[in-house]
Design a protein around this motif. Sequence first.
Motif, short mmCIF file in Angstrom:
data_model
loop_
_atom_site.label_atom_id
_atom_site.label_comp_id
_atom_site.label_asym_id
_atom_site.label_seq_id
_atom_site.Cartn_x
_atom_site.Cartn_y
_atom_site.Cartn_z
N TYR A 1 35.07 36.78 41.23
CA TYR A 1 34.75 35.33 41.62
C TYR A 1 33.73 35.36 42.88
O TYR A 1 34.33 36.05 43.69
CB TYR A 1 36.05 34.77 41.72
N ASP B 1 35.67 38.16 34.54
CA ASP B 1 35.07 36.88 35.28
C ASP B 1 35.93 35.68 35.32
O ASP B 1 36.24 35.20 34.15
CB ASP B 1 33.87 36.63 34.36
N ASP B 2 36.47 35.34 36.36
CA ASP B 2 37.45 34.24 36.47
C ASP B 2 36.64 32.90 36.42
O ASP B 2 36.64 32.49 37.64
CB ASP B 2 38.27 34.79 37.73
N CYS C 1 33.65 32.44 37.10
CA CYS C 1 32.70 32.42 38.23
C CYS C 1 31.59 31.47 38.17
O CYS C 1 30.79 31.66 37.06
CB CYS C 1 32.60 33.98 38.39
N ASN D 1 39.50 28.88 36.07
CA ASN D 1 39.73 29.67 37.30
C ASN D 1 41.31 29.85 37.19
O ASN D 1 42.14 29.06 37.42
CB ASN D 1 39.11 29.10 38.18
#
Length: 353
Positions: free
Chosen positions: A19, A43-44, A46, A71
């Motif tokens: 992130y 990939d949070d 991002c 997220n």
Amino acid sequence: MSFLPSQQKPAIAVVIPSYRVRNHILAVLGQIGSEVTAIYVVDDACPEDTGRFVKEHVTDPRVNVLWNDQNLGVGGATLAGMKQAAADGADVIVKIDGDGQMDPALIPSFVGVILIGEADYAKGNRFFDPEGVASMPLGRLIGNAGLSFLAKMSTGYWHSFDPTNGFFAIHASLVGLLPLEKISRRFFFESDLLFRLNVLTARVVDVPMHSHYADEVSNMKPHREIPRFALAHLRNFGKRIFYNYFIRNFSIASLELVLGLALLLFGVVYGLSKWGTSVPATAGTVMIAALPIIVATQLLLAFINYDIQSVPRSTLHLRLKTSVQPMRALRHRDSMKHQHESSPSEPRDSGQV
């Protein structure tokens, strides 16, 4: 059945929650050594689209990119990667951050103590070396030191320090035992994970390390998170004590805690009730208030000492290996026997047409 360690190369997976780390992620990936068999970049959600950036610029076949639809925080992203790594057959799972603060060259040190059976969970300790402490920003130093003392109480790992350190390795067999849905998803993730590991009686060791601080941006707001951390530590402390000393087990330490708290409460309440009256307190009144408090202090100190000595010292994943495998073998044998007995017998040839 043999329980000797397999000669096959262990599968080591690295999970990197991502992130706002686009400026550092490629350098981190480039430093991960050949001992690692799989890398999971999570990939949070991002805003920099780090996952797509990695897909476009990295050709390393070990790298897998996972995406969270929303997220979930560093904990949620890490757990997503851990679950996928365990499902893919990893033996040991390592978590590092994507901002370059953690040196991937230390991965063999974290993995090694697990593979030789010395630990179930290895975590970094930035306070081990005075030189490493000197390089830490003052705000982080004070905050981490304070949180470490709270974490000792709530997690039960009194020998461990630096609980918020995000550089850790865990034996993959523990992932299926942890209540992943209950573990904190945000910045309390590492401390909450330690609490859950203590409930499982997993062995934890610290690995000395340095962190590198440069232009990375922390997403944690200390003035918001510190009160939340304090409350969460208090809640976990209550859960751990209740479970370990009154549900799972009942020992002399349980009696020391109950009697200590009861005497302390009586002494304080009785003393306050006699405070400020017009009639001077007699020596007997003072003793009735003071003696329970003195005895309670001794009992509570004895309880704390017992708790410190009760840190898990045997390795859980080795215990699982020697107990779960025979259980599975017995279940398989019983299942095959049941299928054989329940199958219809073959008709015998009577010789008649």
